[in-house]
Design a protein around this motif. Sequence first.
Motif, PDB file in Angstrom:
ATOM      1  N   LYS A  26       0.804  -1.220   0.000  1.00 19.46           N
ATOM      2  CA  LYS A  26       0.000   0.000   0.000  1.00 19.46           C
ATOM      3  C   LYS A  26       0.839   1.273   0.000  1.00 19.46           C
ATOM      4  CE  LYS A  26      -3.887   2.156   2.448  1.00 19.46           C
ATOM      5  NZ  LYS A  26      -4.829   2.012   3.593  1.00 19.46           N
ATOM      6  N   HIS A  27       1.989   1.227   0.700  1.00 20.53           N
ATOM      7  CA  HIS A  27       2.715   2.479   0.940  1.00 20.53           C
ATOM      8  C   HIS A  27       4.166   2.523   0.431  1.00 20.53           C
ATOM      9  CE1 HIS A  27      -0.462   4.340   3.244  1.00 20.53           C
ATOM     10  NE2 HIS A  27      -0.599   3.244   3.969  1.00 20.53           N
ATOM     11  N   TYR A  28       4.642   1.504  -0.278  1.00 26.02           N
ATOM     12  CA  TYR A  28       6.038   1.578  -0.729  1.00 26.02           C
ATOM     13  C   TYR A  28       6.244   2.706  -1.733  1.00 26.02           C
ATOM     14  CZ  TYR A  28       5.483  -0.336  -5.476  1.00 26.02           C
ATOM     15  OH  TYR A  28       5.169  -0.509  -6.805  1.00 26.02           O
ATOM     16  N   LYS A  29       5.200   3.052  -2.457  1.00 27.29           N
ATOM     17  CA  LYS A  29       5.283   4.145  -3.424  1.00 27.29           C
ATOM     18  C   LYS A  29       4.491   5.367  -2.965  1.00 27.29           C
ATOM     19  CE  LYS A  29       5.079   2.961  -7.738  1.00 27.29           C
ATOM     20  NZ  LYS A  29       4.572   2.534  -9.066  1.00 27.29           N
ATOM     21  N   HIS A  30       3.342   5.141  -2.371  1.00 26.91           N
ATOM     22  CA  HIS A  30       2.488   6.222  -1.860  1.00 26.91           C
ATOM     23  C   HIS A  30       2.726   6.332  -0.350  1.00 26.91           C
ATOM     24  CE1 HIS A  30       0.540   6.262  -5.762  1.00 26.91           C
ATOM     25  NE2 HIS A  30       0.358   4.957  -5.651  1.00 26.91           N
ATOM     26  N   TYR A  31       3.622   7.234   0.022  1.00 27.70           N
ATOM     27  CA  TYR A  31       4.091   7.325   1.405  1.00 27.70           C
ATOM     28  C   TYR A  31       2.939   7.615   2.375  1.00 27.70           C
ATOM     29  CZ  TYR A  31       8.965   7.409  -0.195  1.00 27.70           C
ATOM     30  OH  TYR A  31      10.180   7.090  -0.737  1.00 27.70           O
ATOM     31  N   ASP A  32       2.985   6.943   3.531  1.00 30.36           N
ATOM     32  CA  ASP A  32       1.971   7.092   4.564  1.00 30.36           C
ATOM     33  C   ASP A  32       2.123   8.458   5.240  1.00 30.36           C
ATOM     34  OD1 ASP A  32       0.166   6.812   6.642  1.00 30.36           O
ATOM     35  OD2 ASP A  32       0.795   4.760   7.137  1.00 30.36           O
ATOM     36  N   LYS A  33       1.067   9.250   5.213  1.00 27.48           N
ATOM     37  CA  LYS A  33       1.114  10.607   5.757  1.00 27.48           C
ATOM     38  C   LYS A  33       1.087  10.634   7.287  1.00 27.48           C
ATOM     39  CE  LYS A  33      -0.919  12.753   1.662  1.00 27.48           C
ATOM     40  NZ  LYS A  33      -2.020  13.588   1.125  1.00 27.48           N
ATOM     41  N   LYS A  34       0.935   9.469   7.889  1.00 23.73           N
ATOM     42  CA  LYS A  34       0.974   9.406   9.350  1.00 23.73           C
ATOM     43  C   LYS A  34       2.401   9.527   9.873  1.00 23.73           C
ATOM     44  CE  LYS A  34      -3.095   6.422   9.728  1.00 23.73           C
ATOM     45  NZ  LYS A  34      -3.580   5.078  10.172  1.00 23.73           N
ATOM     46  N   TYR A  35       3.374   9.481   8.943  1.00 22.93           N
ATOM     47  CA  TYR A  35       4.781   9.529   9.333  1.00 22.93           C
ATOM     48  C   TYR A  35       5.509  10.581   8.497  1.00 22.93           C
ATOM     49  CZ  TYR A  35       3.319   5.042  11.189  1.00 22.93           C
ATOM     50  OH  TYR A  35       2.627   4.070  11.841  1.00 22.93           O
ATOM     51  N   PRO A  36       6.620  11.114   9.005  1.00 24.15           N
ATOM     52  CA  PRO A  36       7.383  12.096   8.214  1.00 24.15           C
ATOM     53  C   PRO A  36       8.008  11.445   6.986  1.00 24.15           C
ATOM     54  CG  PRO A  36       8.589  11.468  10.207  1.00 24.15           C
ATOM     55  CD  PRO A  36       7.222  10.864  10.329  1.00 24.15           C
ATOM     56  N   ASN A  37       8.332  12.274   6.023  1.00 21.01           N
ATOM     57  CA  ASN A  37       8.971  11.815   4.786  1.00 21.01           C
ATOM     58  C   ASN A  37      10.364  12.431   4.715  1.00 21.01           C
ATOM     59  OD1 ASN A  37       9.846  11.310   2.189  1.00 21.01           O
ATOM     60  ND2 ASN A  37       7.927  11.894   1.201  1.00 21.01           N
ATOM     61  N   PHE A  38      11.399  11.592   4.771  1.00 20.39           N
ATOM     62  CA  PHE A  38      12.783  12.071   4.765  1.00 20.39           C
ATOM     63  C   PHE A  38      13.468  11.848   3.421  1.00 20.39           C
ATOM     64  CE2 PHE A  38      11.975  10.890   9.255  1.00 20.39           C
ATOM     65  CZ  PHE A  38      12.178  12.146   9.842  1.00 20.39           C
ATOM     66  N   SER A  39      12.691  11.691   2.369  1.00 24.00           N
ATOM     67  CA  SER A  39      13.280  11.381   1.058  1.00 24.00           C
ATOM     68  C   SER A  39      13.527  12.619   0.203  1.00 24.00           C
ATOM     69  CB  SER A  39      12.361  10.422   0.284  1.00 24.00           C
ATOM     70  OG  SER A  39      11.105  11.036   0.034  1.00 24.00           O
ATOM     71  N   GLY A  40      13.293  13.806   0.735  1.00 25.09           N
ATOM     72  CA  GLY A  40      13.490  15.036  -0.030  1.00 25.09           C
ATOM     73  C   GLY A  40      14.948  15.318  -0.322  1.00 25.09           C
ATOM     74  N   THR A  41      15.181  16.367  -1.101  1.00 24.78           N
ATOM     75  CA  THR A  41      16.530  16.734  -1.538  1.00 24.78           C
ATOM     76  C   THR A  41      17.475  17.001  -0.377  1.00 24.78           C
ATOM     77  OG1 THR A  41      15.560  17.725  -3.520  1.00 24.78           O
ATOM     78  CG2 THR A  41      17.844  18.309  -2.990  1.00 24.78           C
ATOM     79  N   PHE A  42      16.990  17.670   0.663  1.00 21.50           N
ATOM     80  CA  PHE A  42      17.855  18.073   1.777  1.00 21.50           C
ATOM     81  C   PHE A  42      17.680  17.164   2.995  1.00 21.50           C
ATOM     82  CE2 PHE A  42      16.925  21.923  -0.701  1.00 21.50           C
ATOM     83  CZ  PHE A  42      18.221  22.274  -1.051  1.00 21.50           C
ATOM     84  N   ALA A  43      16.931  16.083   2.850  1.00 21.57           N
ATOM     85  CA  ALA A  43      16.715  15.158   3.961  1.00 21.57           C
ATOM     86  C   ALA A  43      17.799  14.091   3.990  1.00 21.57           C
ATOM     87  CB  ALA A  43      15.338  14.513   3.841  1.00 21.57           C
ATOM     88  N   ARG A  44      17.837  13.329   5.088  1.00 19.63           N
ATOM     89  CA  ARG A  44      18.878  12.302   5.272  1.00 19.63           C
ATOM     90  C   ARG A  44      18.560  11.021   4.526  1.00 19.63           C
ATOM     91  NH1 ARG A  44      17.885  14.219  10.373  1.00 19.63           N
ATOM     92  NH2 ARG A  44      16.644  12.361  10.853  1.00 19.63           N
ATOM     93  N   GLY A  45      17.319  10.829   4.135  1.00 22.73           N
ATOM     94  CA  GLY A  45      16.915   9.582   3.497  1.00 22.73           C
ATOM     95  C   GLY A  45      15.810   8.907   4.303  1.00 22.73           C
ATOM     96  N   ASP A  46      14.930   8.200   3.615  1.00 20.71           N
ATOM     97  CA  ASP A  46      13.734   7.636   4.248  1.00 20.71           C
ATOM     98  C   ASP A  46      13.830   6.126   4.455  1.00 20.71           C
ATOM     99  OD1 ASP A  46      11.048   8.635   5.126  1.00 20.71           O
ATOM    100  OD2 ASP A  46      10.341   7.056   3.784  1.00 20.71           O
TER     101      ASP A  46
END
Length: 241
Positions: A63-83
């Motif tokens: 369900k969520h490997y591609k559509h990230y669960d909004k109940k949790y933060p998303n760290f996959s952005g350009t300036f993030a550490r990784g999700d």
Amino acid sequence: MQVESGSKQERNSKFDHYSKQAAKPVGQFQPSNRTKHKPYKTTWKKGQKLDKNQRREVQYERKHYKHYDKKYPNFSGTFARGDCTNWASQDRLHAAGGMTSRDKHARKHFGSGNRISTKHSKWYCRHAKSTLFGLRKHWNYSTSWTTVKGFYKYWAGTKHRPHFVTSSFRRVMAHVRVGDVIQLHSKKDGWHHTVTVSKVAKHMVYYTSHNKNRLFAPLTKIKSLTGLAKTNKIRVIEMGI
């Protein structure tokens, strides 16, 4: 003269033949020398089915490997550490992992406003109160939920889950089950990536991950977070699902 020319041509032909043979480096791989790959041994057994927790975990992954669960933060952005580890923690939670209570003394991060705990005895991620009329979300979480090192220290150290380090893919294949966590090491980046076993077949193990979103990717094709660093060690945490 024609006979001499023919003899010379024949000698040159033989010389070229042996020169080409000698030019081949000793021991160089040739297609004719290709040996068939020995199949991997895995924990797969005929007729074996996933248990309740494993099924729950795989359903969440689908369900969520591609559509990230909004109940949790998303760290996959350009300036993030990784999700990647955040995703592995979500997987574990939905396989009856169970969060700990939050750290009341967690420090507030100046840039994000999140409260982050570095205690190895804590493993949690919760939504905090929003600011700016609900437009900006804040989170309370522990580094054991979001970082490779922290996750390992909590599950292998605090929770005493069985674990081992190896450079052999065959050893990994022969031991892991659905729900187990695998972490990658390279000389350049150290321990830098976390994935979760999502399927075990007769001769192959498959994993799920974030950053580069994967659901049933063959473990033999695994790449590091950057895609550049070469994996030289693998760490397995047996989650006992």
